[in-house]
Motif scaffolding. Structure first.
Motif, PDB file in Angstrom:
ATOM      1  N   HIS A 159      32.155  62.222  77.067  1.00 29.03           N
ATOM      2  CA  HIS A 159      31.644  61.861  76.554  1.00 29.03           C
ATOM      3  C   HIS A 159      32.979  60.402  76.072  1.00 29.03           C
ATOM      4  O   HIS A 159      32.742  59.872  75.607  1.00 29.03           O
ATOM      5  CB  HIS A 159      32.884  62.819  75.564  1.00 29.03           C
ATOM      6  CG  HIS A 159      32.392  62.386  73.703  1.00 29.03           C
ATOM      7  ND1 HIS A 159      31.409  62.177  73.246  1.00 29.03           N
ATOM      8  CD2 HIS A 159      33.017  62.544  72.847  1.00 29.03           C
ATOM      9  CE1 HIS A 159      31.134  61.661  72.381  1.00 29.03           C
ATOM     10  NE2 HIS A 159      32.834  61.677  72.307  1.00 29.03           N
ATOM     11  N   TYR A 160      33.758  60.905  76.859  1.00 26.52           N
ATOM     12  CA  TYR A 160      34.906  59.589  77.058  1.00 26.52           C
ATOM     13  C   TYR A 160      33.946  58.687  77.616  1.00 26.52           C
ATOM     14  O   TYR A 160      34.532  57.754  77.062  1.00 26.52           O
ATOM     15  CB  TYR A 160      35.958  60.317  77.831  1.00 26.52           C
ATOM     16  CG  TYR A 160      37.107  60.280  76.713  1.00 26.52           C
ATOM     17  CD1 TYR A 160      37.631  59.471  76.262  1.00 26.52           C
ATOM     18  CD2 TYR A 160      37.792  62.048  76.800  1.00 26.52           C
ATOM     19  CE1 TYR A 160      38.947  60.470  74.888  1.00 26.52           C
ATOM     20  CE2 TYR A 160      38.371  62.534  75.868  1.00 26.52           C
ATOM     21  CZ  TYR A 160      39.473  61.607  75.215  1.00 26.52           C
ATOM     22  OH  TYR A 160      40.211  62.605  74.567  1.00 26.52           O
ATOM     23  N   VAL A 161      33.831  59.259  78.391  1.00 23.66           N
ATOM     24  CA  VAL A 161      32.766  57.726  79.396  1.00 23.66           C
ATOM     25  C   VAL A 161      32.319  57.038  78.866  1.00 23.66           C
ATOM     26  O   VAL A 161      32.241  55.394  78.377  1.00 23.66           O
ATOM     27  CB  VAL A 161      31.987  57.918  80.735  1.00 23.66           C
ATOM     28  CG1 VAL A 161      30.780  56.929  81.096  1.00 23.66           C
ATOM     29  CG2 VAL A 161      33.127  58.804  82.016  1.00 23.66           C
ATOM     30  N   GLN A 216      30.644  42.993  91.835  1.00 16.72           N
ATOM     31  CA  GLN A 216      30.752  44.314  91.178  1.00 16.72           C
ATOM     32  C   GLN A 216      31.375  44.109  89.552  1.00 16.72           C
ATOM     33  O   GLN A 216      32.428  43.589  89.514  1.00 16.72           O
ATOM     34  CB  GLN A 216      31.569  45.633  92.235  1.00 16.72           C
ATOM     35  CG  GLN A 216      30.662  45.463  93.099  1.00 16.72           C
ATOM     36  CD  GLN A 216      30.952  46.705  94.086  1.00 16.72           C
ATOM     37  OE1 GLN A 216      31.736  47.024  94.248  1.00 16.72           O
ATOM     38  NE2 GLN A 216      30.198  46.780  95.133  1.00 16.72           N
ATOM     39  N   PRO A 217      30.420  44.444  88.552  1.00 11.87           N
ATOM     40  CA  PRO A 217      31.379  45.082  87.053  1.00 11.87           C
ATOM     41  C   PRO A 217      31.649  46.464  87.268  1.00 11.87           C
ATOM     42  O   PRO A 217      32.417  46.817  88.586  1.00 11.87           O
ATOM     43  CB  PRO A 217      29.827  45.512  86.475  1.00 11.87           C
ATOM     44  CG  PRO A 217      28.575  45.763  87.777  1.00 11.87           C
ATOM     45  CD  PRO A 217      29.452  45.191  89.197  1.00 11.87           C
ATOM     46  N   PHE A 218      33.021  46.441  86.212  1.00 12.82           N
ATOM     47  CA  PHE A 218      33.369  47.691  86.166  1.00 12.82           C
ATOM     48  C   PHE A 218      32.716  48.957  85.651  1.00 12.82           C
ATOM     49  O   PHE A 218      31.891  48.555  85.016  1.00 12.82           O
ATOM     50  CB  PHE A 218      34.498  47.197  84.226  1.00 12.82           C
ATOM     51  CG  PHE A 218      34.998  48.676  83.968  1.00 12.82           C
ATOM     52  CD1 PHE A 218      36.636  48.651  84.049  1.00 12.82           C
ATOM     53  CD2 PHE A 218      34.887  49.309  83.205  1.00 12.82           C
ATOM     54  CE1 PHE A 218      37.135  49.828  84.559  1.00 12.82           C
ATOM     55  CE2 PHE A 218      35.431  50.231  82.285  1.00 12.82           C
ATOM     56  CZ  PHE A 218      36.963  50.126  83.201  1.00 12.82           C
ATOM     57  N   ASN A 219      32.953  49.680  86.440  1.00 17.44           N
ATOM     58  CA  ASN A 219      32.188  51.291  85.771  1.00 17.44           C
ATOM     59  C   ASN A 219      33.230  52.076  86.018  1.00 17.44           C
ATOM     60  O   ASN A 219      33.615  52.457  86.743  1.00 17.44           O
ATOM     61  CB  ASN A 219      31.081  51.246  86.540  1.00 17.44           C
ATOM     62  CG  ASN A 219      31.881  51.582  88.457  1.00 17.44           C
ATOM     63  OD1 ASN A 219      32.653  52.460  88.576  1.00 17.44           O
ATOM     64  ND2 ASN A 219      31.831  50.199  88.803  1.00 17.44           N
ATOM     65  N   LEU A 220      32.498  52.900  85.450  1.00 22.26           N
ATOM     66  CA  LEU A 220      33.245  54.015  85.006  1.00 22.26           C
ATOM     67  C   LEU A 220      32.683  55.971  85.083  1.00 22.26           C
ATOM     68  O   LEU A 220      30.919  55.515  84.555  1.00 22.26           O
ATOM     69  CB  LEU A 220      33.938  54.577  83.578  1.00 22.26           C
ATOM     70  CG  LEU A 220      34.786  53.960  83.544  1.00 22.26           C
ATOM     71  CD1 LEU A 220      35.709  54.471  81.952  1.00 22.26           C
ATOM     72  CD2 LEU A 220      36.010  54.453  84.304  1.00 22.26           C
ATOM     73  N   LYS A 221      32.919  56.949  85.498  1.00 19.49           N
ATOM     74  CA  LYS A 221      31.970  58.066  85.841  1.00 19.49           C
ATOM     75  C   LYS A 221      32.830  59.030  85.920  1.00 19.49           C
ATOM     76  O   LYS A 221      33.624  59.328  86.312  1.00 19.49           O
ATOM     77  CB  LYS A 221      30.518  57.381  86.949  1.00 19.49           C
ATOM     78  CG  LYS A 221      31.333  57.457  88.404  1.00 19.49           C
ATOM     79  CD  LYS A 221      30.303  57.306  89.476  1.00 19.49           C
ATOM     80  CE  LYS A 221      31.004  57.508  90.390  1.00 19.49           C
ATOM     81  NZ  LYS A 221      29.497  56.893  91.435  1.00 19.49           N
TER      82      LYS A 221
END
Length: 112
Positions: free
Chosen positions: A37-39, A58-63
């Motif tokens: 949910h934070y992602v 590469q782009p910023f990413n979160l998982k």
């Protein structure tokens, strides 16, 4: 020569991890849902600047990242910024803004 190329690639990567700071231990399934949910919240909140920024490689990413050994579950990502240190500094800015808006998250970043 191949060793030098590998080193260059490794030197051009920044890894970032955001951990949920909580006084109450929660069950792993709930923790996963909370972190996912934070992602969603973070990516939605910063979508305007993430979409308008032109990334070098590469782009910023979160998982969501599962717990591994002594590292608890967290959200994180890794970006290869190539020779564009502006991407690296932009990521530092993003992480700073994320932790200001979501103070319950603690950051750990590493430049390889």
């Amino acid at each position: 020569m191949d060793v030098d190329k590998k080193r260059i690639i490794v030197d051009d990567v920044v890894q970032y991890q955001l951990f949920l700071v909580s006084k109450d231990p929660s069950d792993p399934k709930n923790c996963k849902e909370v972190l996912q949910h934070y992602v969603e919240r973070i990516l939605a909140r910063y979508a305007p600047i993430l979409m308008s920024y032109i990334w070098q490689n590469q782009p910023f990413n979160l998982k969501y990242q599962c717990p591994q050994g002594s590292i608890p579950a967290h959200i994180g990502g890794m970006t290869n910024f190539g020779d564009n240190v502006e991407d690296e500094w932009f990521i530092v800015y993003l992480i700073q803004q994320i932790t200001k808006e979501f103070p319950e998250l603690a950051v750990r970043d590493r430049k390889s």
